[in-house]
Design a protein around this motif. Structure first.
Motif, mmCIF file in Angstrom:
data_model
loop_
_atom_site.group_PDB
_atom_site.id
_atom_site.type_symbol
_atom_site.label_atom_id
_atom_site.label_comp_id
_atom_site.label_asym_id
_atom_site.label_seq_id
_atom_site.Cartn_x
_atom_site.Cartn_y
_atom_site.Cartn_z
ATOM 1 N N HIS A 18 0.874 -1.221 0.017
ATOM 2 C CA HIS A 18 -0.083 -0.013 -0.067
ATOM 3 C C HIS A 18 0.762 1.211 -0.087
ATOM 4 N N TRP A 25 -3.291 -6.647 5.583
ATOM 5 C CA TRP A 25 -4.928 -6.226 5.595
ATOM 6 C C TRP A 25 -5.614 -7.208 6.382
ATOM 7 N N LYS A 37 -9.152 -3.863 5.582
ATOM 8 C CA LYS A 37 -8.684 -2.730 6.394
ATOM 9 C C LYS A 37 -7.197 -3.015 6.232
ATOM 10 N N CYS A 38 -6.550 -1.729 5.945
ATOM 11 C CA CYS A 38 -5.085 -1.885 6.163
ATOM 12 C C CYS A 38 -4.607 -1.677 7.502
#
Length: 66
Positions: A18, A25, A37-38
């Motif tokens: 990312h 994630w 969701k990171c």
């Protein structure tokens, strides 16, 4: 095509990092689309199942809800 099983709460590592530098994630939704969701910056993304399967490099940790 992979026959991987994913559950909500699993941590996965994508092939590409990312922009924030994170590559881990947490899966927050499973269905036709996957929502993840990171774990570094908290950014949420939605990917179609096919693209999600291609993007995942490995499952880092399974959810504790089993």
């Amino acid at each position: 095509m992979d026959n991987r099983e994913y559950e909500i709460g699993d941590l996965v590592r994508f092939r590409k990092k990312h922009p924030c530098g994170g590559d881990t994630w947490e899966i927050t939704r499973i269905g036709m689309d996957f929502k993840a969701k990171c774990t570094t910056c908290g950014r949420l993304i939605m990917l179609p199942r096919r693209k999600f399967d291609k993007s995942v490099k490995e499952k880092v940790m399974e959810s504790e809800n089993k």
